[in-house]
Enzyme design. Structure first.
Site, PDB file in Angstrom:
ATOM      1  N   PRO A 132      32.833  44.347  41.687  1.00  0.00           N
ATOM      2  CA  PRO A 132      32.216  45.290  40.749  1.00  0.00           C
ATOM      3  C   PRO A 132      32.411  46.736  41.186  1.00  0.00           C
ATOM      4  CG  PRO A 132      30.538  43.977  41.899  1.00  0.00           C
ATOM      5  CD  PRO A 132      31.866  43.441  42.312  1.00  0.00           C
ATOM      6  N   GLU A 159      27.775  38.838  49.443  1.00  0.00           N
ATOM      7  CA  GLU A 159      27.788  40.295  49.207  1.00  0.00           C
ATOM      8  C   GLU A 159      29.203  40.867  49.194  1.00  0.00           C
ATOM      9  OE1 GLU A 159      25.245  41.967  48.092  1.00  0.00           O
ATOM     10  OE2 GLU A 159      24.195  40.046  48.217  1.00  0.00           O
ATOM     11  N   ARG A 201      50.022  35.843  30.227  1.00  0.00           N
ATOM     12  CA  ARG A 201      50.458  35.793  28.814  1.00  0.00           C
ATOM     13  C   ARG A 201      51.431  36.924  28.471  1.00  0.00           C
ATOM     14  NH1 ARG A 201      47.708  38.997  25.198  1.00  0.00           N
ATOM     15  NH2 ARG A 201      47.745  37.532  23.466  1.00  0.00           N
ATOM     16  N   ASP A 216      48.405  43.013  19.818  1.00  0.00           N
ATOM     17  CA  ASP A 216      47.033  42.802  20.289  1.00  0.00           C
ATOM     18  C   ASP A 216      46.262  44.106  20.429  1.00  0.00           C
ATOM     19  OD1 ASP A 216      47.076  40.097  20.584  1.00  0.00           O
ATOM     20  OD2 ASP A 216      47.783  40.166  22.645  1.00  0.00           O
TER      21      ASP A 216
HETATM   22  N1  SAM Z   1      27.462  43.204  46.693  1.00  0.00           N
HETATM   23  C1  SAM Z   1      28.484  43.351  45.708  1.00  0.00           C
HETATM   24  C2  SAM Z   1      28.282  44.670  44.978  1.00  0.00           C
HETATM   25  O1  SAM Z   1      27.174  45.030  44.684  1.00  0.00           O
HETATM   26  O2  SAM Z   1      29.292  45.342  44.669  1.00  0.00           O
HETATM   27  C3  SAM Z   1      28.436  42.232  44.702  1.00  0.00           C
HETATM   28  C4  SAM Z   1      28.985  40.962  45.236  1.00  0.00           C
HETATM   29  S1  SAM Z   1      29.064  39.715  43.999  1.00  0.00           S
HETATM   30  C5  SAM Z   1      27.507  38.957  44.123  1.00  0.00           C
HETATM   31  C6  SAM Z   1      30.115  38.507  44.732  1.00  0.00           C
HETATM   32  C7  SAM Z   1      31.558  38.546  44.269  1.00  0.00           C
HETATM   33  O3  SAM Z   1      31.625  38.352  42.859  1.00  0.00           O
HETATM   34  C8  SAM Z   1      32.298  39.832  44.520  1.00  0.00           C
HETATM   35  O4  SAM Z   1      32.785  39.917  45.835  1.00  0.00           O
HETATM   36  C9  SAM Z   1      33.428  39.730  43.519  1.00  0.00           C
HETATM   37  O5  SAM Z   1      34.448  38.903  43.997  1.00  0.00           O
HETATM   38  C10 SAM Z   1      32.783  39.004  42.356  1.00  0.00           C
HETATM   39  N2  SAM Z   1      32.342  39.920  41.286  1.00  0.00           N
HETATM   40  C11 SAM Z   1      31.062  40.179  40.915  1.00  0.00           C
HETATM   41  N3  SAM Z   1      31.003  41.024  39.891  1.00  0.00           N
HETATM   42  C12 SAM Z   1      32.254  41.339  39.562  1.00  0.00           C
HETATM   43  C13 SAM Z   1      32.843  42.189  38.581  1.00  0.00           C
HETATM   44  N4  SAM Z   1      32.119  42.898  37.733  1.00  0.00           N
HETATM   45  N5  SAM Z   1      34.190  42.263  38.553  1.00  0.00           N
HETATM   46  C14 SAM Z   1      34.945  41.574  39.405  1.00  0.00           C
HETATM   47  N6  SAM Z   1      34.453  40.752  40.362  1.00  0.00           N
HETATM   48  C15 SAM Z   1      33.136  40.624  40.449  1.00  0.00           C
END
Ligand code: SAM
Length: 304
Positions: A132, A159, A201, A216
């Protein structure tokens, strides 16, 4: 490498990636356009408990994934050595009748030629890290990555992954941290499915009809307008008349207008970006005026 693109995914839940074997991606695997290797991170865990995480430095809740496990895993996946060499590739879930398809190598060659149009001066695999905290994943990135020979995905859990892993990985990879959107998932696996589908794709030869992705949403910077199929009247709702007129110029104009309309209603900033990039013509502006919306905004308050 046999296929035109190889995707490797490192995860603690290999079974989560099974959908990559289905539908169009499964077909791309079968045709030799795509290879997918899924690797269990725990194969690189070294202690008796096969631990992949530890408590965070500085305190705080949750656990962080360990660099001593991720580092060797990414080294091996880059070089296809160690456990990464032994891991089998995903099979297509529903093999099609091969006689009806061109051999995989032919399809792969076509793809390589198409991809060769884009000069690649950096042949490191792309390491895609869903997080994220990354920059937004977009159609533009999907297009860039569709011509890469190798994509490697690192699925975080808990995390996330110790940041030093990615600093170190720069020696072997082009590292890209990307986010699916402003929300938090439990792990990176679902994000990998999304990104892999968006990228694959776009590889030449994967979609039957190339035009279908050229029209698209986002390909021209706007959202696609509504689509309709038979029957002409359904539950007293009629298909817009222009679509059955047989007048292709009128249909094209109507589709463009619908696209402008929808984009202006839900993503006005995309219309603004198209205007700034000089991509709107007189007819587009006339449509936008008819929609009673200003196109050239000087004051953000006047945008809508
Ligand atoms: N502690 C992190 C933060 O606040 O940025 C969040 C970790 S999340 C619980 C666990 C994993 O989910 C991340 O390492 C990532 O691989 C994935 N993930 C969660 N949200 C995501 C998003 N919006 N986009 C891409 N990957 C995501």
């Amino acid at each position: 490498m046999i296929g035109a693109m190889r995707i490797d995914v490192v995860t603690i839940f290999p079974e989560y990636l099974d959908p990559l074997r289905h539908a169009l991606l499964g077909r791309a695997i079968e045709r030799g356009i795509l290879e997918v290797g899924v690797h269990n991170l725990r194969d690189w865990a070294y202690d008796v408990h096969k631990a992949v995480d530890d408590t965070p430095f500085g305190g705080g809740p949750g656990m962080v994934m360990k660099p001593e496990v991720w580092g060797p895993a990414l080294d091996d996946v880059a070089a296809l050595t160690g456990p990464a060499a032994a891991d089998t590739l995903l099979d297509s879930a529903s093999p099609h009748v091969r006689s009806g398809l061109r051999a995989g190598k032919d399809a792969a060659q076509e793809t390589t030629q198409d991809a060769a149009g884009e000069p690649q001066d950096d042949d490191r695999p792309v390491l895609i890290v869903p997080t994220p905290a990354g920059r937004p994943f977009t159609q533009e990135l999907a297009q860039q990555w569709a011509s890469a020979e190798r994509l490697v995905f690192a699925c975080g859990r808990y995390e996330g992954i110790d940041q030093r892993v990615f600093t170190d990985a720069e020696q072997r990879y082009r590292v890209e941290e990307v986010s699916l959107g402003d929300y938090v998932l439990i792990g990176g696996e679902v994000a990998v499915l999304v990104i892999a589908e968006a990228v694959v794709r776009l590889i030449p030869g994967v979609l039957g009809n190339r035009a279908s992705h050229e029209e698209d949403s986002f390909q021209d910077g706007l959202l696609e307008g509504p689509s309709y199929t038979k029957p002409r009247v359904w539950r007293a709702l009629e298909v817009p008349e222009v679509l059955t007129s047989g007048n292709h110029a009128k249909v094209d104009r109507w589709r463009r207008d619908q696209s402008l309309h929808r984009t202006l209603s839900v993503r006005p900033e995309l219309v603004e970006a198209q205007e700034a990039a000089g991509q709107l013509d007189k007819k587009d502006r006339a449509t936008l005026r008819d929609l009673d919306k200003a196109v050239t905004w000087t004051d953000p308050a006047q945008k809508r």
